[in-house]
Design a protein around this motif. Structure first.
Motif, PDB file in Angstrom:
ATOM      1  N   ASP A 145       0.835  -1.207   0.000  1.00 34.66           N
ATOM      2  CA  ASP A 145       0.000   0.000   0.000  1.00 34.66           C
ATOM      3  C   ASP A 145       0.869   1.256   0.000  1.00 34.66           C
ATOM      4  O   ASP A 145       0.573   2.227  -0.699  1.00 34.66           O
ATOM      5  CB  ASP A 145      -0.929   0.017   1.220  1.00 34.66           C
ATOM      6  CG  ASP A 145      -2.119  -0.913   1.086  1.00 34.66           C
ATOM      7  OD1 ASP A 145      -2.477  -1.294  -0.047  1.00 34.66           O
ATOM      8  OD2 ASP A 145      -2.699  -1.264   2.138  1.00 34.66           O
ATOM      9  N   ALA A 146       1.946   1.245   0.776  1.00 36.55           N
ATOM     10  CA  ALA A 146       2.849   2.404   0.824  1.00 36.55           C
ATOM     11  C   ALA A 146       3.531   2.615  -0.517  1.00 36.55           C
ATOM     12  O   ALA A 146       3.659   3.754  -0.988  1.00 36.55           O
ATOM     13  CB  ALA A 146       3.884   2.220   1.934  1.00 36.55           C
ATOM     14  N   LEU A 147       3.967   1.525  -1.151  1.00 39.50           N
ATOM     15  CA  LEU A 147       4.603   1.638  -2.475  1.00 39.50           C
ATOM     16  C   LEU A 147       3.612   2.147  -3.520  1.00 39.50           C
ATOM     17  O   LEU A 147       3.950   2.970  -4.363  1.00 39.50           O
ATOM     18  CB  LEU A 147       5.190   0.293  -2.898  1.00 39.50           C
ATOM     19  CG  LEU A 147       6.385  -0.191  -2.081  1.00 39.50           C
ATOM     20  CD1 LEU A 147       6.712  -1.644  -2.417  1.00 39.50           C
ATOM     21  CD2 LEU A 147       7.585   0.707  -2.301  1.00 39.50           C
ATOM     22  N   GLN A 148       2.386   1.666  -3.439  1.00 43.93           N
ATOM     23  CA  GLN A 148       1.354   2.134  -4.366  1.00 43.93           C
ATOM     24  C   GLN A 148       1.045   3.600  -4.116  1.00 43.93           C
ATOM     25  O   GLN A 148       0.877   4.379  -5.045  1.00 43.93           O
ATOM     26  CB  GLN A 148       0.098   1.266  -4.223  1.00 43.93           C
ATOM     27  CG  GLN A 148      -0.942   1.514  -5.292  1.00 43.93           C
ATOM     28  CD  GLN A 148      -2.032   2.460  -4.851  1.00 43.93           C
ATOM     29  OE1 GLN A 148      -2.386   2.515  -3.678  1.00 43.93           O
ATOM     30  NE2 GLN A 148      -2.579   3.201  -5.781  1.00 43.93           N
ATOM     31  N   GLY A 149       1.019   4.004  -2.854  1.00 46.01           N
ATOM     32  CA  GLY A 149       0.788   5.414  -2.524  1.00 46.01           C
ATOM     33  C   GLY A 149       1.866   6.316  -3.090  1.00 46.01           C
ATOM     34  O   GLY A 149       1.581   7.397  -3.614  1.00 46.01           O
ATOM     35  N   ALA A 150       3.119   5.880  -3.009  1.00 48.41           N
ATOM     36  CA  ALA A 150       4.221   6.667  -3.584  1.00 48.41           C
ATOM     37  C   ALA A 150       4.059   6.776  -5.091  1.00 48.41           C
ATOM     38  O   ALA A 150       4.300   7.837  -5.678  1.00 48.41           O
ATOM     39  CB  ALA A 150       5.563   6.023  -3.232  1.00 48.41           C
ATOM     40  N   ALA A 151       3.627   5.702  -5.740  1.00 49.52           N
ATOM     41  CA  ALA A 151       3.461   5.706  -7.191  1.00 49.52           C
ATOM     42  C   ALA A 151       2.277   6.563  -7.629  1.00 49.52           C
ATOM     43  O   ALA A 151       2.291   7.140  -8.725  1.00 49.52           O
ATOM     44  CB  ALA A 151       3.293   4.279  -7.705  1.00 49.52           C
ATOM     45  N   THR A 152       1.250   6.675  -6.788  1.00 53.24           N
ATOM     46  CA  THR A 152       0.071   7.472  -7.125  1.00 53.24           C
ATOM     47  C   THR A 152       0.445   8.923  -7.406  1.00 53.24           C
ATOM     48  O   THR A 152      -0.158   9.585  -8.256  1.00 53.24           O
ATOM     49  CB  THR A 152      -0.965   7.389  -5.987  1.00 53.24           C
ATOM     50  OG1 THR A 152      -1.353   6.027  -5.843  1.00 53.24           O
ATOM     51  CG2 THR A 152      -2.190   8.228  -6.272  1.00 53.24           C
ATOM     52  N   LYS A 153       1.464   9.418  -6.723  1.00 52.89           N
ATOM     53  CA  LYS A 153       1.915  10.803  -6.917  1.00 52.89           C
ATOM     54  C   LYS A 153       2.402  11.057  -8.334  1.00 52.89           C
ATOM     55  O   LYS A 153       2.450  12.207  -8.781  1.00 52.89           O
ATOM     56  CB  LYS A 153       3.008  11.135  -5.912  1.00 52.89           C
ATOM     57  CG  LYS A 153       2.530  11.069  -4.479  1.00 52.89           C
ATOM     58  CD  LYS A 153       3.656  11.234  -3.492  1.00 52.89           C
ATOM     59  CE  LYS A 153       3.135  11.020  -2.083  1.00 52.89           C
ATOM     60  NZ  LYS A 153       4.185  10.948  -1.097  1.00 52.89           N
TER      61      LYS A 153
END
Length: 175
Positions: A145-153
């Motif tokens: 989830d944290a990696l996906q959150g970083a990629a969302t940016k």
């Protein structure tokens, strides 16, 4: 879950950049460019680097008796690569849920900087004993989830979610 390994340097940023590779002579086809099979080799080795950095390498498979299987992949070929071309792949997570992971990768010429190809993949988390889908362990899910959150940016890639089809004009459909 037995101890979740820490993220390796760079895995917690998006996109994750793979090590540099070189297009080998035996990968060139009769058209004089990288054969389509070897795009998969480059994308696969790069996603392995990403997953290893995220704590999902062979140690995870051994300790948790779980892994993740590719169930769908879609490659778009954008620009040719020639023998000897230096390349790298940028990988990120587009989405994740209890049992699935949706990844995005871009293959670049490492010196000239142009985009050569993209790969979009869907993975299922699998219990290796039953060979059936299983939920991600909570610490791994939090990490994903944290990696996906970083990629969302970074925003959604323009080519993500494309379908293969021949688009017909209205005049062609009625003929």
């Amino acid at each position: 879950m037995s101890g979740t390994p820490a993220l390796s340097s760079g895995a917690d940023t998006a996109p994750f950049r793979s090590s540099r590779k070189t297009v080998l002579p035996e990968w060139i086809d009769y058209n004089g460019h990288l054969n389509m099979a070897y795009y998969n080799v480059l994308f696969d080795t790069a996603i392995d680097e990403f997953f290893l950095a995220a704590g999902l390498g062979p140690d995870y498979v051994a300790s948790e008796n779980a892994s993740f299987f590719t169930v769908e992949a879609h490659i778009c070929y954008v620009r040719e690569l020639a023998e000897g071309a230096p390349v790298h792949v940028e990988s990120r997570i587009l989405d994740v849920d209890d049992k699935r992971l949706h990844s995005w990768q871009e293959l670049y010429h490492a010196e000239e900087g142009f985009l050569s190809a993209t790969s979009e993949q869907m993975f299922l988390h699998v219990d290796m004993e039953s060979r059936r889908t299983a939920p991600w362990p909570a610490p791994i899910r939090e990490r994903l989830d944290a990696l996906q959150g970083a990629a969302t940016k970074l925003g959604r890639p323009e080519r993500a979610g494309r379908a293969i089809r021949i688009a017909r004009k209205a005049s062609e459909q009625s003929a």
